[in-house]
Write a protein that holds these residues in place. Structure first.
Motif, PDB file in Angstrom:
ATOM      1  N   LYS A   1     -66.599  52.823  12.448  1.00 21.18           N
ATOM      2  CA  LYS A   1     -67.218  54.500  12.538  1.00 21.18           C
ATOM      3  C   LYS A   1     -66.913  56.043  12.982  1.00 21.18           C
ATOM      4  O   LYS A   1     -67.361  57.014  12.600  1.00 21.18           O
ATOM      5  CB  LYS A   1     -67.987  53.693  14.580  1.00 21.18           C
ATOM      6  CG  LYS A   1     -68.661  52.542  14.041  1.00 21.18           C
ATOM      7  CD  LYS A   1     -69.560  52.127  15.597  1.00 21.18           C
ATOM      8  CE  LYS A   1     -70.642  51.034  15.362  1.00 21.18           C
ATOM      9  NZ  LYS A   1     -70.430  50.735  16.912  1.00 21.18           N
TER      10      LYS A   1
ATOM     11  N   GLU B   1     -66.321  56.644   9.433  1.00 18.56           N
ATOM     12  CA  GLU B   1     -67.888  56.938   9.101  1.00 18.56           C
ATOM     13  C   GLU B   1     -68.441  58.397   9.066  1.00 18.56           C
ATOM     14  O   GLU B   1     -68.766  58.853   8.208  1.00 18.56           O
ATOM     15  CB  GLU B   1     -68.648  55.577   8.920  1.00 18.56           C
ATOM     16  CG  GLU B   1     -70.364  56.030   8.152  1.00 18.56           C
ATOM     17  CD  GLU B   1     -71.269  54.386   9.229  1.00 18.56           C
ATOM     18  OE1 GLU B   1     -72.490  55.078   8.987  1.00 18.56           O
ATOM     19  OE2 GLU B   1     -70.323  53.612   9.905  1.00 18.56           O
ATOM     20  N   ALA B   2     -68.404  58.917   9.732  1.00 23.96           N
ATOM     21  CA  ALA B   2     -68.466  59.721  10.580  1.00 23.96           C
ATOM     22  C   ALA B   2     -68.010  60.518  10.022  1.00 23.96           C
ATOM     23  O   ALA B   2     -68.313  61.957   9.495  1.00 23.96           O
ATOM     24  CB  ALA B   2     -68.338  59.721  12.061  1.00 23.96           C
TER      25      ALA B   2
ATOM     26  N   SER C   1     -69.554  63.639   8.019  1.00 21.72           N
ATOM     27  CA  SER C   1     -69.502  65.296   7.820  1.00 21.72           C
ATOM     28  C   SER C   1     -68.809  66.061   6.736  1.00 21.72           C
ATOM     29  O   SER C   1     -69.158  66.802   6.263  1.00 21.72           O
ATOM     30  CB  SER C   1     -68.568  65.732   8.909  1.00 21.72           C
ATOM     31  OG  SER C   1     -67.911  66.627   9.500  1.00 21.72           O
TER      32      SER C   1
END
Length: 383
Positions: free
Chosen positions: A320, A323-324, A328
């Protein structure tokens, strides 16, 4: 680990708590020897011996807060896991503390112990204290934080009225243990001098401190207790002392025994009163909430199944996070491309000669610099 639905200010019924002082020279070594022996005998499943800094670093992957840290005065953190008769798992954590955690004038190494089971605690289970500490009179781990008081013996009350009242105040306000005062109607023989706590079941035995008033102390002890705690001491009887603040359900008459025969026989009525008192819901004593939080959120001794669950959770967490970060970066790139497009549009036509060369654009490809230059062009288009 089991979580109780009890209020955070109340001791959960799954939890065993203790705090005291070890006055010997090798506190941590005594713990290590006992844990090694119990693991070799199959009494416990496993244990860990951790440096507090190492323990804090190794729990960074777990959900936790600052109260889970052992603190700067901690010396060692020990963890042990075992199963009780019905198969329920018990997890326990003992922390030893250095001089900064001790009150002025006290001696030895302070320790705090919290144990939690997967179900409500049973008094017949092994005492967590003797999982970490040897149950031997030669190892002085059982001193109360209140000076001059020990768990595994009958402690005679001070003869001076002022000292007696100070002792009662300290035991009522500072202690994590249950305190019982017994009056000796006459000087007992060797059998009568045996602590009544020896008759208690294992897990309750190391939660109770016994005080003795000599035959001639009947009046002074009764007066001091009424003055300080509003409870009386019957001649030849006993009373379970209330903590401060007083717990709901406590009534001095309910926890008073009129006659206790100190002849070596089991004082059944007094033992029943102590067990009844121990079953009452009680507020967490000062400092106990941090110790319990440390046990729950700073736990290291995982089973193989728990380690697998934890590893999977960490994979998901890192996935996660990646993925963030990717999202970004994509947004950042899109913003940079939009800025470059705006710059190209602003410099077309008559101002085409002022457009940066491909080499210069490549050298100055920072999105932040590009945005800055674009804004400058819009502010001063004739530059």
């Amino acid at each position: 680990m089991a979580k109780s639905s009890s209020s955070s200010t109340t001791v959960p019924d799954t939890v065993w708590l203790g705090r005291g002082r070890h006055l010997g020279p090798e506190a941590e070594q005594d713990v290590r020897r006992n844990l090694i022996a119990l693991k070799a005998a199959g009494v416990i499943d496993d244990f860990l011996d951790l440096d507090p800094i190492e323990a804090a670093r190794s729990t960074d992957l777990f959900p936790r807060d600052e109260s889970a840290d052992a603190g700067p005065s901690a010396r060692r953190v020990f963890e042990a896991r075992w199963r009780v008769a019905d198969g329920a798992t018990v997890r326990a954590q003992l922390t030893t503390f250095g001089a900064e955690s001790r009150r002025v004038g006290s001696e030895g190494v302070t320790w705090a112990l919290a144990a939690e089971a997967e179900q409500a605690w049973e008094a017949s289970w092994p005492s967590p204290a003797t999982v970490f500490w040897p149950d031997s009179d030669r190892v002085p781990w059982d001193h109360e934080e209140v000076p001059g008081v020990r768990l595994r013996r009958a402690n005679h009350l001070p003869k001076d009225d002022g000292d007696l009242r100070r002792l009662l105040r300290s035991c009522s306000r500072q202690s994590w243990f249950i305190h019982v005062v017994v009056h000796e109607a006459m000087t007992p023989d060797a059998r009568g001098r045996r602590p009544i706590t020896a008759f208690l079941p294992p897990s309750l035995r190391h939660r109770v401190v016994e005080h003795r008033a000599t035959p001639e102390q009947a009046l002074i002890a009764d007066f001091a207790m009424k003055r300080e705690l509003r409870v009386g001491l019957p001649r030849g009887g006993a009373v379970v002392l209330p903590p401060t603040p007083q717990i709901p359900g406590y009534d001095s008459e309910r926890f008073t025994v009129r006659d206790v025969f100190l002849d070596g026989t089991e004082p059944t009525e007094l033992l029943q009163k102590i067990a009844e008192f121990a079953s009452l819901p009680r507020p967490l004593p000062a400092g106990a909430e941090q110790v319990l939080t440390r046990l729950r959120q700073g736990w290291h001794l995982l089973t193989p199944d728990e380690e697998l669950v934890h590893a999977r959770a960490m994979v998901t967490k890192y996935a996660k996070a990646l993925e963030a970060m990717t999202a970004s970066c994509d947004l950042y790139r899109e913003a940079a491309e939009s800025a470059l497009a705006a710059l190209a549009e602003a410099t077309t036509g008559d101002d085409a000669s002022r457009a940066p060369s491909p080499v210069a654009a490549e050298q100055d490809a920072s999105p932040l610099k590009t945005l800055t230059k674009t804004l400058a062009l819009f502010r001063n288009p004739n530059r």
